[in-house]
Design a protein around this motif. Structure first.
Motif, short mmCIF file in Angstrom:
data_model
loop_
_atom_site.label_atom_id
_atom_site.label_comp_id
_atom_site.label_asym_id
_atom_site.label_seq_id
_atom_site.Cartn_x
_atom_site.Cartn_y
_atom_site.Cartn_z
N LEU A 1 51.03 9.86 3.45
CA LEU A 1 50.25 9.37 2.09
C LEU A 1 49.01 8.31 2.79
O LEU A 1 49.37 7.97 3.88
CB LEU A 1 50.67 8.74 1.02
N LEU A 2 48.09 8.25 2.08
CA LEU A 2 47.22 7.11 2.56
C LEU A 2 47.37 5.84 1.52
O LEU A 2 47.71 5.96 0.56
CB LEU A 2 45.65 7.76 2.26
N ASP A 3 46.95 4.70 2.08
CA ASP A 3 46.84 3.26 1.33
C ASP A 3 45.54 3.22 0.43
O ASP A 3 44.81 4.08 0.58
CB ASP A 3 47.15 2.22 1.99
N GLU A 4 45.66 2.30 -0.43
CA GLU A 4 44.53 2.07 -1.32
C GLU A 4 43.05 1.95 -0.59
O GLU A 4 41.99 2.04 -1.08
CB GLU A 4 44.71 0.85 -2.13
N HIS A 5 43.30 1.68 0.73
CA HIS A 5 42.02 1.43 1.57
C HIS A 5 41.66 2.76 2.44
O HIS A 5 40.60 2.67 3.24
CB HIS A 5 42.12 0.44 2.76
N GLU B 1 55.48 7.68 -7.12
CA GLU B 1 56.02 6.49 -6.52
C GLU B 1 56.49 5.42 -7.49
O GLU B 1 57.46 4.56 -6.94
CB GLU B 1 55.09 5.92 -5.68
N GLN B 2 56.20 5.36 -8.68
CA GLN B 2 56.55 4.56 -9.73
C GLN B 2 58.05 4.73 -10.04
O GLN B 2 58.91 3.94 -10.27
CB GLN B 2 55.81 4.47 -10.80
N VAL B 3 58.32 6.16 -10.05
CA VAL B 3 59.90 6.53 -10.40
C VAL B 3 60.69 6.22 -9.22
O VAL B 3 61.86 5.79 -9.41
CB VAL B 3 59.74 8.30 -10.43
N LYS B 4 60.34 6.48 -7.94
CA LYS B 4 60.95 6.35 -6.74
C LYS B 4 60.18 5.68 -5.63
O LYS B 4 59.50 6.24 -4.78
CB LYS B 4 61.72 7.49 -6.24
N PRO C 1 66.44 9.81 -9.29
CA PRO C 1 66.94 8.46 -9.10
C PRO C 1 67.52 8.23 -10.66
O PRO C 1 67.22 8.91 -11.65
CB PRO C 1 65.95 7.52 -9.03
N PRO C 2 68.36 7.24 -10.80
CA PRO C 2 69.04 6.93 -12.14
C PRO C 2 68.08 6.76 -13.08
O PRO C 2 68.45 7.21 -14.18
CB PRO C 2 69.53 5.40 -11.91
N ALA D 1 47.83 13.04 -6.07
CA ALA D 1 48.43 11.74 -5.24
C ALA D 1 48.19 11.89 -3.80
O ALA D 1 48.58 10.76 -3.08
CB ALA D 1 50.07 11.58 -5.55
N GLY D 2 48.00 13.13 -3.34
CA GLY D 2 47.57 13.22 -1.87
C GLY D 2 48.70 13.74 -1.31
O GLY D 2 48.81 13.94 0.07
N ALA D 3 49.82 14.33 -1.78
CA ALA D 3 51.01 14.74 -0.91
C ALA D 3 50.49 16.14 -0.50
O ALA D 3 49.79 17.12 -1.14
CB ALA D 3 52.16 14.95 -1.97
N GLY D 4 51.10 16.62 0.74
CA GLY D 4 50.86 17.86 1.37
C GLY D 4 52.17 18.95 1.37
O GLY D 4 51.85 19.93 1.78
#
Length: 736
Positions: free
Chosen positions: A259-263, A630-633, A468-469, A619-622
């Protein structure tokens, strides 16, 4: 660019004979008293004096365990053959095999090996040749093997691994790399004789096709800083970088990430714990340069690359060959995007084992392997990968209570698809031992546990339900767990089918366990007012006051509910959206489909937002992610092939293709294509041949077309009627 295919061991030569005159070797330390090097270059030359009909190079190596990956890359006469071996199941050692026939020439031939491992460092190579005159031999080197410690070409550096495994960052120093060492006539006079090691005592061939390398061009190149270029390859790859020689000195820093960051920069410090950063110090005399190990990435940043070389950058992927693949047809652009994501995931992230992911853990898990095998089966007729992973997991179980039950489901479905009852018979007793008979409450027939029903993680025989839980929809745990009982019901039913196919006398015993489970679950765990199953029973046998989506979804998808209750569960689930994880999603979607709510299931399958497959793309996932976001995990990985369940949901559920007899000699087609889709079809390779199904909505009504392979027959369920179809094309219409 691809690696040569693997080949089967020649039938006339037994495994002991193959290796009898091939020593196990490694590179000697640079100086006496130095530790044995982790990196090793090994080479020898073989002289061929007559025409060759067939040649196979075999390579055994140890140990793959620290890196949970291959140990060595083998090449011949300057061309890479492949990497291996696969991880072993138990105490045996595996060896890989490649067809070397196209590479051998009369005269001198060179074999080269680049290997890395920090444990039990050994490589053993055998070149078997069958000549055109009919003779056969394991070719002896013209001179003994030589070796070079690789710690100058690959300078000591950190690990790209996590706390689960170690694998080297690659600080490559071009001037110290022995370029051309796998070519005849290379000057190895400065090398040492290879160190002879203890030979492998138990060797077995890799049972799956060898992983091949492939290259992919970037879909976008951007400057993201002074001297820094970012490459987007449009999808995830497992491997690294392939780059032609630059012809001039350069110091490159490579950063890979999912993934890429916010920049807009590559996140080389990945959420999974991997740190994908390598350094190449080049002197300008290098030919083609490639990373050696495995990184999981869609994006790459390079510092110091001359701009004119940017167009020559290629992602280096590692592909498990699936053979002919399913061709999907649809007029729905959203579904097309989801299927493309899932197909790319399976093609590029399978590897030689059905592992959870090649980033964080590199380890198979039973439920993950079950879902990944189903996705593979929806895409190809390849059988060996699931079979070997099944055997691996039969020896190496993981922690959740219900995970081993999935191996029984996997084994039953694998045999039904592939028809190999001999392999099924060999696994039969191990599969039966996985059934939770010790936890059956004699008073009720339910699975009841006195420990491990608390949802805790990474503890043997503790219930998981979902992960996740936070994705458990408020699930309440108790000694009787509905989700665990549902998966157990599926396993007992599958074991009954296995024993029936094998003619084993225990088939009625397992069928009775399944019947009693089903009967008691419906009597004690059904909530008539809610129209679904509750989460379970407490220690006193009282109903738990909660009904998570998982309870109804697993019970319906795994055959616990009858038709009327399946429909009620679907109505209960329909307004809930997607309250479960990527792992549990196919069970929820199947419950909706079984209950007649294909419309809702399809909307979830192609829905947008942050709990969807289209959301992963946004989200940019390939490749398919292990969690919706990412909020979930927060430590999410974006390359989990078991997340590609839309492939089998389309083939098995929307198009309704299922084998009814081993090897698809008889199969069912029962489409449930909602009217939101104008056209949905697939050409599905099976071991019996290509099965083609198309469902379309036209002005005159809905139509289905099925093409049945020779030697098979199809039971088509359409418009409330069943049709028995022989080989050839068939078409049926119905009015709206």
């Amino acid at each position: 660019m691809t690696s040569p295919p693997a080949t089967k061991e020649h039938a006339s030569m037994s495994t002991p004979a193959l290796w009898r005159h091939s020593p196990a070797i490694w590179a000697a330390p640079v100086a006496e008293g130095d530790p044995e090097p982790d990196w090793a270059f090994l080479r020898c030359e073989v002289h061929i004096d007559r025409p060759v009909a067939e040649a196979t190079l075999h390579l055994a190596a140890s140990s793959p365990e620290p890196g949970r990956q291959f140990v060595a890359r083998a090449s011949m006469n300057g061309a890479e053959l492949g990497q291996g071996p696969v991880r072993a199941i138990a105490d045996e050692h595996r060896y890989s095999s490649w067809d070397a026939t196209p590479l051998l020439v009369e005269g001198a031939n060179a074999i080269g090996v680049v290997a890395w491992t920090p444990e039990d460092r050994r490589v053993q190579v055998a070149l078997r040749i069958r000549y055109r005159d009919g003779s056969e031999e394991v070719a002896a080197p013209s001179a003994p093997w030589t070796g070079l410690a690789g710690d100058r070409a690959y300078r000591p550096s950190g690990s790209i691994g996590t706390h689960y495994f170690v694998a080297p960052q690659e600080h490559l120093v071009g001037r110290d790399y022995p370029w051309g060492f796998d070519q005849p006539g290379f000057d190895d006079s400065a090398w040492s004789a290879a160190t002879t090691k203890e030979p492998f005592t138990t060797l077995a061939p890799d049972p799956t096709a060898a992983v091949r390398t492939c290259e992919a061009a970037p879909v976008d190149i951007a400057a993201v800083g002074p001297g820094t270029l970012r490459f987007d390859f449009g999808g995830t790859y497992v491997g690294g970088l392939s780059l032609p020689g630059l012809g001039r000195p350069a110091q490159l820093t490579l950063r890979f990430g999912e993934l890429l960051d916010e920049h807009g920069r590559v996140r080389a410090h990945m959420a999974t714990g991997n740190h994908y950063e390598d350094r190449w110090d080049l002197d300008g005399h290098e030919p083609q340069i490639r990373t050696w190990g495995l990184r999981v990435f869609r994006y790459l940043e390079i510092d110091g690359l001359p701009p004119e070389a940017a167009e020559s950058v290629r992602a280096l992927g590692h592909v498990h060959p699936l053979g002919e693949r399913t061709r999907f047809r649809t007029n729905d652009a959203r579904l097309r995007k989801v299927l493309d994501l899932c197909e790319h995931t399976m093609v590029q992230t399978n590897g030689p084992l059905l592992v959870d992911s090649w980033s964080r853990e590199r380890e198979p898990y039973e439920a993950d392997a079950y879902l990944q095998a189903k996705a593979n089966a929806a895409l190809s007729a390849e059988q060996e990968l699931a079979g070997y992973s099944l055997d691996y997991l039969l020896q190496r179980r993981t922690w959740p209570t219900e995970w081993p039950f999935y191996l029984v489901l996997l084994a039953a479905e694998h045999a039904e698809r592939g028809g190999d009852l001999g392999a099924l018979a060999a696994r039969r007793d191990q599969l039966a031992a996985l059934l939770p008979t010790d936890w059956i409450d004699p008073a009720t027939g339910l699975i009841r546990k006195l420990h491990g029903s608390d949802g805790s993680a990474s503890v043997a025989d503790h219930d998981i339900v979902d992960w996740p839980p936070s994705e458990r929809d408020g699930y309440l745990f108790g000694p009787v767990n509905t989700a665990v009982n549902a998966v157990a019901h599926g396993a007992f039913s599958a074991m009954a089918r296995i024993d029936e196919q094998l003619g084993h006398p225990d088939a009625p015993v397992h069928a009775e366990h399944a019947r009693r489970l089903r009967e008691t679950m419906n009597a004690l765990l059904w909530d008539e007012e809610a129209g679904t199953f509750i989460d379970g029973l407490d220690a006193d046998g009282a109903p738990l006051p909660h009904a998570a989506a998982h309870a109804g979804a697993f019970a319906s998808a795994l055959g616990v509910a009858d038709a009327a209750r399946t429909a009620r569960i679907a109505e209960h689930l329909a307004p809930l959206g997607m309250p479960v994880s990527v792992y549990a999603a196919p069970f929820l979607l199947r419950a909706l489909l079984l209950g007649g709510r294909a419309d809702v299931a399809f909307d979830l399958l192609v829905g947008a937002g942050d709990r969807s497959w289209l959301g992963m793309i946004e989200a940019g996932a390939g490749a398919t992610m292990e969690a919706w976001n990412e909020q979930v995990k927060p430590n999410v990985s974006c390359a989990h092939p078991w997340g590609a369940s839309p492939l089998f949901l389309v083939v098995e559920d929307l198009l309704g293709l299922r084998p009814l007899a081993p090897g698809y000699t008889e199969f069912a087609v029962a489409p449930q294509v909602p009217e939101q889709i104008g056209h949905l079809g697939a050409s599905v390779p099976t071991i019996a041949g290509l099965i083609e199904i198309d469902v379309s909505g036209e002005a005159a009504g809905r139509a289905v077309r099925v093409s049945v392979p020779e030697g098979t027959r199809c039971r088509l369920r359409w418009d409330g009627e069943e049709h028995l179809l022989g080989p050839g094309p068939h078409a049926f219409d119905r009015n709206r």
